[in-house]
Motif scaffolding. Structure first.
Motif, mmCIF file in Angstrom:
data_model
loop_
_atom_site.group_PDB
_atom_site.id
_atom_site.type_symbol
_atom_site.label_atom_id
_atom_site.label_comp_id
_atom_site.label_asym_id
_atom_site.label_seq_id
_atom_site.Cartn_x
_atom_site.Cartn_y
_atom_site.Cartn_z
ATOM 1 N N LEU A 1 0.839 -1.202 0.000
ATOM 2 C CA LEU A 1 0.000 0.000 0.000
ATOM 3 C C LEU A 1 0.870 1.247 0.000
ATOM 4 O O LEU A 1 1.613 1.492 0.946
ATOM 5 N N GLN A 2 0.755 2.033 -1.059
ATOM 6 C CA GLN A 2 1.571 3.232 -1.212
ATOM 7 C C GLN A 2 0.690 4.470 -1.193
ATOM 8 O O GLN A 2 -0.402 4.472 -1.774
ATOM 9 N N ILE A 3 1.151 5.514 -0.498
ATOM 10 C CA ILE A 3 0.342 6.725 -0.439
ATOM 11 C C ILE A 3 0.453 7.490 -1.752
ATOM 12 O O ILE A 3 1.499 7.514 -2.400
ATOM 13 N N ASN A 4 -0.672 8.091 -2.138
ATOM 14 C CA ASN A 4 -0.704 8.991 -3.286
ATOM 15 C C ASN A 4 -0.499 10.398 -2.735
ATOM 16 O O ASN A 4 -1.434 11.036 -2.265
ATOM 17 N N ILE A 5 0.723 10.856 -2.752
ATOM 18 C CA ILE A 5 1.075 12.107 -2.088
ATOM 19 C C ILE A 5 0.385 13.304 -2.716
ATOM 20 O O ILE A 5 0.073 14.289 -2.042
ATOM 21 N N HIS A 6 0.079 13.223 -4.026
ATOM 22 C CA HIS A 6 -0.562 14.362 -4.701
ATOM 23 C C HIS A 6 -2.012 14.542 -4.241
ATOM 24 O O HIS A 6 -2.556 15.644 -4.298
ATOM 25 N N LYS A 7 -2.661 13.450 -3.796
ATOM 26 C CA LYS A 7 -4.040 13.538 -3.319
ATOM 27 C C LYS A 7 -4.112 13.642 -1.803
ATOM 28 O O LYS A 7 -5.201 13.780 -1.254
ATOM 29 N N SER A 8 -2.991 13.535 -1.128
ATOM 30 C CA SER A 8 -2.967 13.683 0.323
ATOM 31 C C SER A 8 -3.015 15.165 0.688
ATOM 32 O O SER A 8 -2.596 16.020 -0.099
ATOM 33 N N GLN A 9 -3.518 15.468 1.889
ATOM 34 C CA GLN A 9 -3.720 16.862 2.290
ATOM 35 C C GLN A 9 -3.172 17.108 3.685
ATOM 36 O O GLN A 9 -3.174 16.212 4.533
ATOM 37 N N ILE A 10 -2.742 18.332 3.907
ATOM 38 C CA ILE A 10 -2.166 18.710 5.196
ATOM 39 C C ILE A 10 -2.847 19.976 5.706
ATOM 40 O O ILE A 10 -3.196 20.874 4.933
ATOM 41 N N LEU A 11 -3.054 20.030 7.009
ATOM 42 C CA LEU A 11 -3.658 21.187 7.652
ATOM 43 C C LEU A 11 -2.856 21.536 8.890
ATOM 44 O O LEU A 11 -2.479 20.653 9.669
ATOM 45 N N GLY A 12 -2.567 22.812 9.067
ATOM 46 C CA GLY A 12 -1.867 23.274 10.257
ATOM 47 C C GLY A 12 -2.772 24.120 11.123
ATOM 48 O O GLY A 12 -3.502 24.975 10.623
ATOM 49 N N VAL A 13 -2.747 23.877 12.427
ATOM 50 C CA VAL A 13 -3.542 24.657 13.382
ATOM 51 C C VAL A 13 -2.577 25.417 14.277
ATOM 52 O O VAL A 13 -1.637 24.843 14.837
ATOM 53 N N GLY A 14 -2.789 26.723 14.397
ATOM 54 C CA GLY A 14 -1.932 27.546 15.239
ATOM 55 C C GLY A 14 -0.623 27.939 14.584
ATOM 56 O O GLY A 14 0.286 28.440 15.255
ATOM 57 N N VAL A 15 -0.497 27.691 13.278
ATOM 58 C CA VAL A 15 0.713 28.087 12.536
ATOM 59 C C VAL A 15 0.300 28.912 11.329
ATOM 60 O O VAL A 15 -0.844 28.842 10.871
ATOM 61 N N SER A 16 1.234 29.683 10.809
ATOM 62 C CA SER A 16 0.925 30.545 9.677
ATOM 63 C C SER A 16 0.702 29.734 8.406
ATOM 64 O O SER A 16 1.211 28.618 8.260
ATOM 65 N N ARG A 17 -0.053 30.309 7.505
ATOM 66 C CA ARG A 17 -0.342 29.627 6.243
ATOM 67 C C ARG A 17 0.927 29.409 5.427
ATOM 68 O O ARG A 17 1.073 28.399 4.737
ATOM 69 N N SER A 18 1.853 30.344 5.526
ATOM 70 C CA SER A 18 3.102 30.225 4.758
ATOM 71 C C SER A 18 3.887 28.986 5.187
ATOM 72 O O SER A 18 4.481 28.291 4.354
ATOM 73 N N ARG A 19 3.876 28.688 6.500
ATOM 74 C CA ARG A 19 4.577 27.495 6.972
ATOM 75 C C ARG A 19 3.893 26.224 6.470
ATOM 76 O O ARG A 19 4.553 25.244 6.132
ATOM 77 N N VAL A 20 2.564 26.247 6.444
ATOM 78 C CA VAL A 20 1.822 25.091 5.924
ATOM 79 C C VAL A 20 2.113 24.913 4.438
ATOM 80 O O VAL A 20 2.311 23.796 3.953
ATOM 81 N N GLU A 21 2.158 26.029 3.704
ATOM 82 C CA GLU A 21 2.441 25.966 2.262
ATOM 83 C C GLU A 21 3.841 25.424 2.009
ATOM 84 O O GLU A 21 4.048 24.631 1.077
ATOM 85 N N ASP A 22 4.805 25.847 2.823
ATOM 86 C CA ASP A 22 6.177 25.353 2.658
ATOM 87 C C ASP A 22 6.247 23.841 2.893
ATOM 88 O O ASP A 22 6.919 23.119 2.158
ATOM 89 N N MET A 23 5.556 23.394 3.939
ATOM 90 C CA MET A 23 5.578 21.956 4.247
ATOM 91 C C MET A 23 4.871 21.156 3.158
ATOM 92 O O MET A 23 5.343 20.082 2.747
ATOM 93 N N ALA A 24 3.739 21.661 2.679
ATOM 94 C CA ALA A 24 3.005 20.974 1.611
ATOM 95 C C ALA A 24 3.832 20.913 0.338
ATOM 96 O O ALA A 24 3.856 19.901 -0.369
ATOM 97 N N GLY B 1 4.916 17.658 -1.593
ATOM 98 C CA GLY B 1 4.228 17.461 -2.870
ATOM 99 C C GLY B 1 2.750 17.215 -2.705
ATOM 100 O O GLY B 1 2.072 16.792 -3.644
ATOM 101 N N CYS B 2 2.214 17.489 -1.480
ATOM 102 C CA CYS B 2 0.784 17.299 -1.238
ATOM 103 C C CYS B 2 0.066 18.645 -1.329
ATOM 104 O O CYS B 2 0.685 19.679 -1.601
ATOM 105 N N THR B 3 -1.240 18.648 -1.089
ATOM 106 C CA THR B 3 -2.026 19.874 -1.153
ATOM 107 C C THR B 3 -2.399 20.341 0.249
ATOM 108 O O THR B 3 -2.318 19.587 1.213
ATOM 109 N N ILE B 4 -2.835 21.601 0.341
ATOM 110 C CA ILE B 4 -3.241 22.174 1.629
ATOM 111 C C ILE B 4 -4.720 21.888 1.856
ATOM 112 O O ILE B 4 -5.536 22.065 0.954
ATOM 113 N N MET B 5 -5.034 21.461 3.055
ATOM 114 C CA MET B 5 -6.413 21.238 3.449
ATOM 115 C C MET B 5 -6.956 22.547 3.999
ATOM 116 O O MET B 5 -6.413 23.093 4.953
#
Length: 604
Positions: free
Chosen positions: A370-393, A397-401
């Protein structure tokens, strides 16, 4: 009488004619007219069929790479009695029950039979059918041809142009389906004691909506406590199709399944063949060497057993500080939730934390396939700036939730009770209506659709969120216009008040559920669950976030649970004290206090 009967015949004819038209249109929409092959648009039926066959033959081929093996023991194992019960002799009554438990007119597999045929002629063909099923359980393998299946191709997108745009659904034969139905029924009796409470799908006694509810509460709790948190939704690429059979057997052995059961599981996999249906025409057969069949009643149970290995891996990583979950008040900590092939991870916000979970998923891939599809996976950050979430995403190679996101088909996130968030629900109702021309249906046909399709459409959303009055008004208006046979853009005389339609049959109505009453009833069910103390993961999360006693829970917090309790208060101020009607079973008395509980006097 004759004219009335003639009118009834005419209405029935119109309904049938329209339904057949809908089916023919759907068949036309599902037709595969061509696909891109190596960048070239191909419409030749022979080449199109070959492209699909080559693709799926490669997807289900035998794994060539060596895999990682399980290096830890499973805490939950079957007892000797459970193993014996799983491997007991298969009786004719059990086979007959499995036949009657299958859909009557579902699409047949390569054998061409439906279960309606077997039911109708069971007295004649039943003994031979039972003998064929018993052959598998005695020999551990199917007779020639019984392990073959058709693969129907269902488009995942509106305008499917590539082979990957289709989802494979297995149309299996009757003998195979009854065998796996029996195995699934037996496995369902013991699986709750094997898999953790982080898995809520396909397990009797667990609630499908617990996952979205827990996520909402944890998300709101993190915001109130100003915690920096990471939420990572993982999408597994071709999840069911990718499971390695050797890994599945290792998992079964780790759970303590007996040798006979493992032989049966190996028997439903070995020598499996499939043929692709392209516009109703089957391709040449090819061998299947991996994956679980979508359409097989046993597949969901086997898949959650595979996912339990991932759960144990994550728990081990948490114990060794490779991944840090979210520590709620008290001793409860959350790091992940699973729903079938959906996986959701939550923990402290840090690069190391995310890297830790990625490494766990990579190891799981090397073991299970079972392999993750990183392009369809999503990340969300709580209590952090959007720029940091964008950098991590971006680094992953994933998208922002977004703050308003979906999980398990249900709206999740802060502010989801606003009118704008319910636009999708309203559009879904309208899209359902667009498929049924109200004027061509009889009033009986419209009433049937009103109760089934239109009543069930927003059920999941209404089970968690309080629907605003304005939205309820629009939703009832959609149903009312459909019942009258009018569109949303035209006005039509109503021959019966809508309140009368919503009234029960005992009160002279038509028994259509009111959206307002349905929404409140579904929300109050959560209160009853908390009072009854079912000891589920959901109950323990609510207890950790809001407190042990429901009387001490605040209704002023921004959370789903607080909004539900506020509704209880509104009902109480109107003269209906819902909590006074709730009671719980004492059980072993461990969670019951003689001095602090409210006791009810029961007349003998």
């Amino acid at each position: 009488m004759n004219s009335r009967f003639g009118n009834f015949q005419q209405i029935s004819y119109l309904d049938s004619k329209y339904f057949h038209g809908i089916i023919n249109k759907k068949r036309s929409n599902l037709a595969i007219r061509g696909v891109f092959v190596d960048g070239t648009w191909c419409t030749d039926p022979i080449l199109v069929k070959k492209a699909f066959k080559d693709h799926y033959e490669a997807r289900f081929n035998k794994p060539t790479k060596a895999r990682l093996k399980l290096s830890f023991s499973f805490p939950n194992r079957l007892s000797t009695d459970q193993v014996a019960d799983l491997e007991r002799h298969v009786s004719h009554d059990e086979i007959r029950l499995a036949v009657w438990d299958c859909g009557v007119n579902k699409s047949p597999g390569p054998d061409g039979f439906t279960f309606e045929f077997f039911r109708k002629f069971w007295k004649v063909i039943g003994p031979d059918f039972c003998e064929a099923v018993e052959h598998f359980f005695k020999q551990g393998s199917f007779s020639k041809g019984c392990n073959s299946s058709f693969i129907a191709l269902i488009p995942k997108v509106l305008d499917a142009k590539f082979v990957n745009d289709y989802r494979p659904i297995s149309l299996i034969g009757c003998i195979y389906k009854v065998v796996t139905k029996i195995l699934a029924s037996r496995l369902a009796m013991v699986i709750a004691g094997l898999v953790s409470n982080t898995q809520s799908a396909f397990v009797a006694g667990r609630q499908i909506l617990d996952g979205p509810f827990i996520l909402n509460e944890v998300l709101d709790w993190c915001k109130r406590k100003k915690k920096k948190a990471l939420f990572f939704k993982v999408d597994f690429a071709k999840a069911y199709d990718s499971v390695r059979w050797d890994f599945l057997l290792d998992v079964l052995e780790a759970f303590g399944f007996g040798s006979t059961w493992c032989t049966w599981i190996r028997g439903i996999s070995d020598f499996a063949k499939a043929s692709l249906l392209v516009n109703g025409s089957p391709s040449d057969e090819f061998h299947i060497h991996r994956g679980l069949k979508q359409g097989d009643p046993l597949s969901p149970f086997l898949f959650i057993l595979v996912m339990e290995a991932l759960h144990l891996s994550v728990c081990k990583a948490v114990d060794e500080d490779v991944f840090k979950g979210i520590q709620l008040q008290g001793s409860l900590a959350l790091s992940h939730l699973f729903y079938a092939d959906d996986a959701f991870f939550m923990g402290e916000w840090s690069d190391n934390n995310l890297r830790g979970i990625i490494n766990i998923l990579k190891c799981f891939h090397l073991a299970s396939g079972l392999q993750i599809n990183i392009h369809k996976s999503q990340i969300l950050g709580v209590g952090v700036s959007r720029s940091r979430v964008e950098d991590m995403a971006s680094s992953l190679g994933c998208t922002i939730m977004e703050n308003k996101f979906r999980y398990l088909g249900v709206m999740v996130g802060a502010g989801m009770t606003r009118h704008k968030a319910w636009d999708d629900v309203i559009l879904k109702l309208q899209s359902r209506l667009s498929k049924w021309k109200a004027k061509t249906l009889s009033i009986g046909g419209r009433l049937t659709l009103l109760k089934s399709v239109l009543g069930a459409s927003p059920l999941y959303n209404m089970s968690i969120f309080k629907v605003p009055k304005g939205v309820l008004k629009v939703m009832e208006s959609i149903r009312s216009n459909f019942f009258k046979g009018a569109s949303m853009l035209e006005k039509k005389i109503s021959w019966i008040a809508w309140d009368k339609v919503l009234a029960s049959k005992k009160k002279g109505g038509l028994g259509v559920s009111s959206y307002f009453a349905l929404n409140r009833a579904l929300l109050l069910k959560w209160v009853w669950r908390f009072v009854s103390q079912d000891d589920s993961l959901w109950f323990r999360v609510i207890q950790a976030v809001h407190g042990d006693k429901i009387d001490s829970h605040s209704v002023r917090k921004v959370s789903i649970w607080s909004s539900i309790l506020k509704e209880v208060q509104v009902l109480k101020s109107s003269g209906f004290d819902f909590l006074s009607y709730c009671s719980k079973r004492i059980g072993d008395g461990q969670s019951t206090s003689f001095w602090k509980e409210t006791w009810i006097k029961v007349n003998s």
